[in-house]
Design a protein around this motif. Structure first.
Motif, PDB file in Angstrom:
ATOM      1  N   TYR A   1     -20.970  46.936 119.969  1.00 27.86           N
ATOM      2  CA  TYR A   1     -20.099  46.313 120.970  1.00 27.86           C
ATOM      3  C   TYR A   1     -19.302  47.363 121.747  1.00 27.86           C
ATOM      4  O   TYR A   1     -19.123  47.244 122.964  1.00 27.86           O
ATOM      5  N   THR A   2     -18.822  48.389 121.049  1.00 33.59           N
ATOM      6  CA  THR A   2     -18.017  49.414 121.709  1.00 33.59           C
ATOM      7  C   THR A   2     -18.869  50.433 122.458  1.00 33.59           C
ATOM      8  O   THR A   2     -18.446  50.942 123.509  1.00 33.59           O
ATOM      9  N   LEU A   3     -20.063  50.734 121.940  1.00 29.77           N
ATOM     10  CA  LEU A   3     -20.918  51.730 122.593  1.00 29.77           C
ATOM     11  C   LEU A   3     -21.750  51.137 123.720  1.00 29.77           C
ATOM     12  O   LEU A   3     -22.248  51.885 124.571  1.00 29.77           O
ATOM     13  N   GLY A   4     -21.880  49.809 123.736  1.00 32.04           N
ATOM     14  CA  GLY A   4     -22.713  49.181 124.757  1.00 32.04           C
ATOM     15  C   GLY A   4     -22.316  49.540 126.184  1.00 32.04           C
ATOM     16  O   GLY A   4     -23.163  49.995 126.974  1.00 32.04           O
ATOM     17  N   PRO A   5     -21.046  49.353 126.582  1.00 34.41           N
ATOM     18  CA  PRO A   5     -20.665  49.712 127.955  1.00 34.41           C
ATOM     19  C   PRO A   5     -20.882  51.184 128.289  1.00 34.41           C
ATOM     20  O   PRO A   5     -21.280  51.520 129.417  1.00 34.41           O
ATOM     21  N   PHE A   6     -20.633  52.069 127.307  1.00 33.86           N
ATOM     22  CA  PHE A   6     -20.838  53.491 127.561  1.00 33.86           C
ATOM     23  C   PHE A   6     -22.313  53.807 127.779  1.00 33.86           C
ATOM     24  O   PHE A   6     -22.675  54.567 128.694  1.00 33.86           O
ATOM     25  N   LEU A   7     -23.188  53.230 126.958  1.00 35.26           N
ATOM     26  CA  LEU A   7     -24.628  53.470 127.126  1.00 35.26           C
ATOM     27  C   LEU A   7     -25.119  52.894 128.447  1.00 35.26           C
ATOM     28  O   LEU A   7     -25.977  53.493 129.118  1.00 35.26           O
ATOM     29  N   TRP A   8     -24.589  51.751 128.848  1.00 34.67           N
ATOM     30  CA  TRP A   8     -24.956  51.152 130.130  1.00 34.67           C
ATOM     31  C   TRP A   8     -24.526  52.073 131.270  1.00 34.67           C
ATOM     32  O   TRP A   8     -25.281  52.303 132.232  1.00 34.67           O
ATOM     33  N   LEU A   9     -23.309  52.613 131.179  1.00 29.49           N
ATOM     34  CA  LEU A   9     -22.838  53.548 132.201  1.00 29.49           C
ATOM     35  C   LEU A   9     -23.711  54.790 132.236  1.00 29.49           C
ATOM     36  O   LEU A   9     -24.054  55.297 133.315  1.00 29.49           O
ATOM     37  N   ALA A  10     -24.088  55.298 131.056  1.00 36.86           N
ATOM     38  CA  ALA A  10     -24.912  56.511 131.001  1.00 36.86           C
ATOM     39  C   ALA A  10     -26.273  56.291 131.653  1.00 36.86           C
ATOM     40  O   ALA A  10     -26.778  57.170 132.363  1.00 36.86           O
ATOM     41  N   THR A  11     -26.876  55.126 131.442  1.00 39.31           N
ATOM     42  CA  THR A  11     -28.175  54.857 132.068  1.00 39.31           C
ATOM     43  C   THR A  11     -28.032  54.676 133.575  1.00 39.31           C
ATOM     44  O   THR A  11     -28.884  55.135 134.342  1.00 39.31           O
ATOM     45  N   MET A  12     -26.960  54.014 134.025  1.00 39.52           N
ATOM     46  CA  MET A  12     -26.767  53.830 135.462  1.00 39.52           C
ATOM     47  C   MET A  12     -26.501  55.150 136.174  1.00 39.52           C
ATOM     48  O   MET A  12     -26.821  55.292 137.360  1.00 39.52           O
ATOM     49  N   SER A  13     -25.911  56.128 135.473  1.00 44.76           N
ATOM     50  CA  SER A  13     -25.578  57.398 136.121  1.00 44.76           C
ATOM     51  C   SER A  13     -26.810  58.214 136.490  1.00 44.76           C
ATOM     52  O   SER A  13     -26.706  59.138 137.302  1.00 44.76           O
ATOM     53  N   VAL A  14     -27.965  57.888 135.908  1.00 42.77           N
ATOM     54  CA  VAL A  14     -29.201  58.617 136.236  1.00 42.77           C
ATOM     55  C   VAL A  14     -30.203  57.691 136.929  1.00 42.77           C
ATOM     56  O   VAL A  14     -31.399  57.969 136.944  1.00 42.77           O
ATOM     57  N   ARG A  15     -29.711  56.586 137.501  1.00 46.24           N
ATOM     58  CA  ARG A  15     -30.556  55.677 138.266  1.00 46.24           C
ATOM     59  C   ARG A  15     -29.999  55.554 139.681  1.00 46.24           C
ATOM     60  O   ARG A  15     -28.799  55.698 139.905  1.00 46.24           O
ATOM     61  N   THR A  16     -30.869  55.270 140.614  1.00 56.22           N
ATOM     62  CA  THR A  16     -30.428  55.075 141.989  1.00 56.22           C
ATOM     63  C   THR A  16     -29.876  53.660 142.153  1.00 56.22           C
ATOM     64  O   THR A  16     -30.100  52.776 141.317  1.00 56.22           O
ATOM     65  N   THR A  17     -29.159  53.457 143.257  1.00 51.64           N
ATOM     66  CA  THR A  17     -28.584  52.136 143.519  1.00 51.64           C
ATOM     67  C   THR A  17     -29.674  51.087 143.687  1.00 51.64           C
ATOM     68  O   THR A  17     -29.509  49.935 143.246  1.00 51.64           O
ATOM     69  N   ALA A  18     -30.792  51.447 144.297  1.00 49.95           N
ATOM     70  CA  ALA A  18     -31.893  50.492 144.465  1.00 49.95           C
ATOM     71  C   ALA A  18     -32.457  50.071 143.113  1.00 49.95           C
ATOM     72  O   ALA A  18     -32.771  48.892 142.888  1.00 49.95           O
TER      73      ALA A  18
END
Length: 283
Positions: free
Chosen positions: A30-47
């Protein structure tokens, strides 16, 4: 016929430990979920993020960190935050430890009065001092400067640091100080050779708490800093969101850049943090 309690005890311990492990695992996820989501979004494009918000990156766009660092001025924001926060934490830690030692060890007229004033400043929200601090910085030509923001951060965190360390230092046995005086140590030598090493767990705890608090501080920085070249990282990210709100990928990259130093500090000081938080719980 029911089994004896002695035979059921191992089974009960197994299920209790399993339930505890399950709860801890769910809480960690529960606590690591948002961080992992942020980490994956940081290496993906907006599209890619718009197409599927929660997908695992098919291609890791590491170049976004270079673009954010160089082209979007995140390097400037990062070093501004580093200068202000590291300087503030160093000053608060040194002066806070010295003040806490003096209040805990020396009995002088006004000792508890000073302690009470410091404690009372913790009770009230710091936002009520914003207007007065603004006027003081303007009067002393420190408005819109990193030095002025550093002094404000020191004034904000010093009372809490003294309050936390004073309780820890007060539990150091008096016999250690008496023995040091017999050996010819002066007050400064006692503080440097005895108080600081013994109090390092508590000092590390306040260091981490102050670093996290000031690294993420936004309100005072956005009010007291107007020059874009002097923005700290939270203010820079907010300004970037205002200019490029649709570029979710780059915003996530900028937020990730701001999170990495906090993780590094916690990794290096986590053991001392735990020792400081549990100090005095068990004699």
């Amino acid at each position: 016929m029911a089994k004896p309690l002695a035979e059921r005890a191992p089974l009960l311990r197994f299920f209790s430990r399993g339930a505890l492990a399950l709860v801890l695992g769910l809480y960690t996820f529960y606590t690591l979920g948002p961080f992992l989501w942020l980490a994956t979004m940081s290496v993906r494009t907006t599209a890619e993020i718009s197409a599927d918000h929660y997908a695992w990156p098919k291609v890791f766009h590491w170049e976004q960190f270079r673009i954010a660092w160089v082209d979007s001025d995140f390097a400037t924001y990062f070093w501004n935050s580093t200068i202000v926060v590291v300087s503030s934490v160093a000053i608060v830690t040194l002066f806070g430890a010295a003040a806490a030692h003096a209040l805990a060890r020396y009995r002088f007229r006004g000792n508890r009065l000073v302690y009470g004033i410091l404690f009372s400043s913790i009770i009230f929200p710091p936002q009520i001092t914003l207007i007065s601090l603004y006027q003081i910085l303007v009067d002393y030509n420190l408005y819109n400067s990193l030095i002025g923001l550093t002094l404000v951060y020191v004034s904000l965190q010093l009372p809490l640091t003294v309050y936390l360390l004073e309780g820890f230092f007060a539990r150091i046995p008096q016999d250690l100080f008496d023995a040091a005086k017999i050996d010819g140590y002066g007050d400064l030598e006692i503080f440097r050779r005895i108080v600081l090493p013994i109090g390092m767990p508590a000092i590390a705890t306040t260091l981490i708490l102050n670093f996290i608090q000031l690294w993420n501080e936004f309100l005072f920085a956005v009010v007291l800093i107007t020059d874009p070249d002097k923005r700290t990282l939270p203010v820079g990210i907010r300004a970037y969101m205002g200019d490029h709100f649709q570029d979710i990928g780059m915003i996530a990259t900028g937020v990730m850049i701001s999170v990495i130093p906090v993780i590094i500090v916690y990794v290096f000081f986590s053991e001392k943090l735990i020792r400081g938080m549990t100090a005095g719980a068990v004699k």
